[in-house]
Design a protein around this motif. Structure first.
Motif, short mmCIF file in Angstrom:
data_model
loop_
_atom_site.label_atom_id
_atom_site.label_comp_id
_atom_site.label_asym_id
_atom_site.label_seq_id
_atom_site.Cartn_x
_atom_site.Cartn_y
_atom_site.Cartn_z
N LEU A 1 0.83 -1.20 0.00
CA LEU A 1 0.00 0.00 0.00
C LEU A 1 0.86 1.25 0.00
O LEU A 1 0.57 2.24 -0.69
N SER A 2 1.95 1.23 0.77
CA SER A 2 2.86 2.37 0.82
C SER A 2 3.48 2.64 -0.54
O SER A 2 3.62 3.80 -0.95
N ALA A 3 3.84 1.58 -1.25
CA ALA A 3 4.42 1.73 -2.59
C ALA A 3 3.40 2.33 -3.55
O ALA A 3 3.76 3.12 -4.44
N PHE A 4 2.14 1.99 -3.36
CA PHE A 4 1.07 2.48 -4.24
C PHE A 4 0.90 3.99 -4.12
O PHE A 4 0.62 4.68 -5.11
N VAL A 5 1.05 4.53 -2.91
CA VAL A 5 0.84 5.97 -2.68
C VAL A 5 2.14 6.76 -2.61
O VAL A 5 2.11 7.99 -2.42
N ASP B 1 4.29 8.05 -4.61
CA ASP B 1 4.56 9.18 -5.50
C ASP B 1 3.56 10.33 -5.34
O ASP B 1 3.63 11.32 -6.08
N ARG B 2 2.64 10.22 -4.42
CA ARG B 2 1.64 11.27 -4.25
C ARG B 2 2.24 12.47 -3.51
O ARG B 2 3.24 12.36 -2.81
N SER B 3 1.58 13.59 -3.67
CA SER B 3 2.10 14.84 -3.08
C SER B 3 1.81 14.97 -1.60
O SER B 3 2.64 15.47 -0.84
N TYR B 4 0.64 14.50 -1.14
CA TYR B 4 0.21 14.75 0.23
C TYR B 4 -0.04 13.48 1.03
O TYR B 4 0.33 13.40 2.20
N PHE B 5 -0.69 12.51 0.44
CA PHE B 5 -0.94 11.23 1.11
C PHE B 5 0.00 10.20 0.51
O PHE B 5 -0.29 9.57 -0.49
N ASN B 6 1.17 10.04 1.12
CA ASN B 6 2.20 9.20 0.52
C ASN B 6 2.83 8.22 1.49
O ASN B 6 3.94 7.74 1.28
N GLU B 7 2.11 7.90 2.56
CA GLU B 7 2.63 6.97 3.55
C GLU B 7 1.48 6.23 4.24
O GLU B 7 0.46 6.82 4.56
N ILE B 8 1.65 4.93 4.43
CA ILE B 8 0.69 4.11 5.18
C ILE B 8 1.35 3.69 6.48
O ILE B 8 2.34 2.95 6.47
N ARG B 9 0.84 4.16 7.59
CA ARG B 9 1.43 3.81 8.88
C ARG B 9 0.86 2.51 9.43
O ARG B 9 1.57 1.71 10.02
N GLN B 10 -0.46 2.33 9.23
CA GLN B 10 -1.11 1.11 9.70
C GLN B 10 -2.22 0.73 8.73
O GLN B 10 -2.81 1.59 8.06
N PHE B 11 -2.49 -0.56 8.68
CA PHE B 11 -3.65 -1.06 7.92
C PHE B 11 -4.21 -2.26 8.65
O PHE B 11 -3.60 -3.34 8.66
N ASP B 12 -5.35 -2.06 9.30
CA ASP B 12 -5.98 -3.11 10.10
C ASP B 12 -7.44 -3.23 9.67
O ASP B 12 -8.30 -2.49 10.17
N PRO B 13 -7.74 -4.13 8.75
CA PRO B 13 -9.10 -4.24 8.20
C PRO B 13 -10.19 -4.34 9.26
O PRO B 13 -10.11 -5.16 10.17
N SER B 14 -11.21 -3.48 9.11
CA SER B 14 -12.33 -3.50 10.04
C SER B 14 -13.65 -3.81 9.35
O SER B 14 -14.64 -4.09 10.02
N VAL C 1 -6.21 3.68 -3.08
CA VAL C 1 -6.06 3.79 -1.63
C VAL C 1 -6.44 5.21 -1.25
O VAL C 1 -5.93 6.17 -1.83
N VAL C 2 -7.33 5.35 -0.27
CA VAL C 2 -7.88 6.65 0.11
C VAL C 2 -7.64 6.89 1.60
O VAL C 2 -7.82 5.98 2.42
N LYS C 3 -7.24 8.12 1.93
CA LYS C 3 -7.14 8.51 3.33
C LYS C 3 -8.44 9.20 3.72
O LYS C 3 -8.89 10.14 3.04
N LEU C 4 -9.06 8.75 4.81
CA LEU C 4 -10.34 9.29 5.25
C LEU C 4 -10.13 10.35 6.33
O LEU C 4 -9.27 10.22 7.20
N ASP C 5 -10.96 11.37 6.29
CA ASP C 5 -10.91 12.47 7.23
C ASP C 5 -11.44 12.01 8.59
O ASP C 5 -12.61 11.65 8.72
N LYS C 6 -10.59 12.05 9.61
CA LYS C 6 -11.00 11.57 10.94
C LYS C 6 -12.06 12.47 11.57
O LYS C 6 -12.71 12.07 12.55
N ASN C 7 -12.24 13.68 11.05
CA ASN C 7 -13.29 14.55 11.56
C ASN C 7 -14.67 14.11 11.07
O ASN C 7 -15.69 14.45 11.65
#
Length: 305
Positions: A209-213, A215-228, A260-266
């Motif tokens: 997942l980290s490799a997939f993102v 090259d992106r400008s803002y969301f370019n790192e996956i710290r955790q992935f725990d399927p819920s 891969v999408v980063k969701l807004d925690k707000n």
């Protein structure tokens, strides 16, 4: 001449400022009232058809559902939900999230997923035990208990369906019955024949997942992935895997990594459930985390890809 130059530049400056203002206004979250973090829009909208940063509606849920842990679709007007403490399935209105019915099916336990195939309801416990019953008018039912080779070490949280089979996602170890995986695994349980296939459908590694993102400008790192949670899209047939770590992974119908999408925690406080209506409308449920649990509704733009 100087006055003429100033008079010519002034409309251009005002116009430019108005364009910048229009951009920020158009990127204002109607629910939270805040501007978007760039990371939340750093994905290919054309691949998904959803504006995750701009949901259509956010609904507060009943206090009984503060620990909501799973979501399924009964029909386009009704959702099914479980919470991870009591043995109840709740039927919810898609209009406002209100509880329409409450069905007792089992004892207290760590229930993490719910899915419907026709009028058959399936509930997943974190240790891999499945419970099944018919959806009737009764408010208390006797569920059939189905044992599997899963255990508490797998910490199962995701339950979806694909035709006449259930998709089961492991939050923790994906190793079962001699089958070893490196990442987070999804398995298939065939309802006809009551058979769990002990070879994973897909194995997703965090590094992948980290490799997939990367090259992106803002969301370019996956710290955790725990399927819920896990669900299959009714139109695109893509597989959506949700993580409470505010990550959404989308696989193609043949289980290749698509987005891969980063969701807004707000907006998505602690995303624990995902499901789709027949027209592609998406629902994501979130645990309360000290407040009210919520149900988020997202409209689908069926982009021809």
């Amino acid at each position: 001449m100087l006055k003429l130059i100033v008079s010519l530049k002034l409309p251009l400056i005002i116009s430019a400022n108005l364009m910048v203002l229009a951009f920020f206004v158009s990127h204002c979250n109607n629910i939270t009232g805040s501007t978007f973090d760039s990371a939340y829009v750093d994905y290919d909208y054309q691949r998904t058809g959803y504006k995750f940063y701009e949901p259509a509606k956010q609904m507060e849920l009943h206090n009984d559902l503060v620990e909501i842990s799973g979501l399924g679709v009964v029909d386009d007007n009704t959702l099914a939900a479980v919470e991870d403490e009591t043995g109840h399935v709740y039927l919810l209105s898609t209009e406002d999230g209100s509880v329409l019915r409450k069905i007792k099916f089992g004892k207290q336990g760590d229930y993490e997923g719910v899915e419907l195939i026709g009028d058959d309801v399936y509930v997943l416990k974190s240790n891999g035990t499945l419970y099944s019953f018919k959806l009737t008018r009764q408010d208390e039912v006797e569920a059939r208990e189905i044992e599997t080779v899963f255990s508490s070490k797998n910490d199962l949280e995701g339950l979806g369906h694909d035709g006449q089979s259930l998709l089961i996602a492991c939050k923790a170890s994906g190793n079962i019955d001699g089958n070893k995986v490196k990442g987070k695994a999804v398995y298939r349980y065939y309802i006809p024949g009551s058979k769990l296939i002990t070879k994973e459908v897909v194995d997703i590694e965090k590094d992948q997942l980290s490799a997939f993102v990367n090259d992106r400008s803002y969301f370019n790192e996956i710290r955790q992935f725990d399927p819920s949670a896990i669900a299959k899209h009714p139109i695109s047939k893509d597989i959506y895997i949700l993580s409470a770590d505010h990550i959404l992974v989308i696989l193609s119908a043949d289980y290749q990594l698509k987005e891969v999408v980063k969701l807004d925690k707000n907006i998505y406080k602690q995303p624990e459930g995902i499901s789709f209506a027949s027209d592609g409308t998406m629902y994501i449920s979130n645990e309360g985390k000290g407040g009210k649990a919520t149900l988020v509704k997202l409209l689908y733009n069926n982009i021809k890809k």
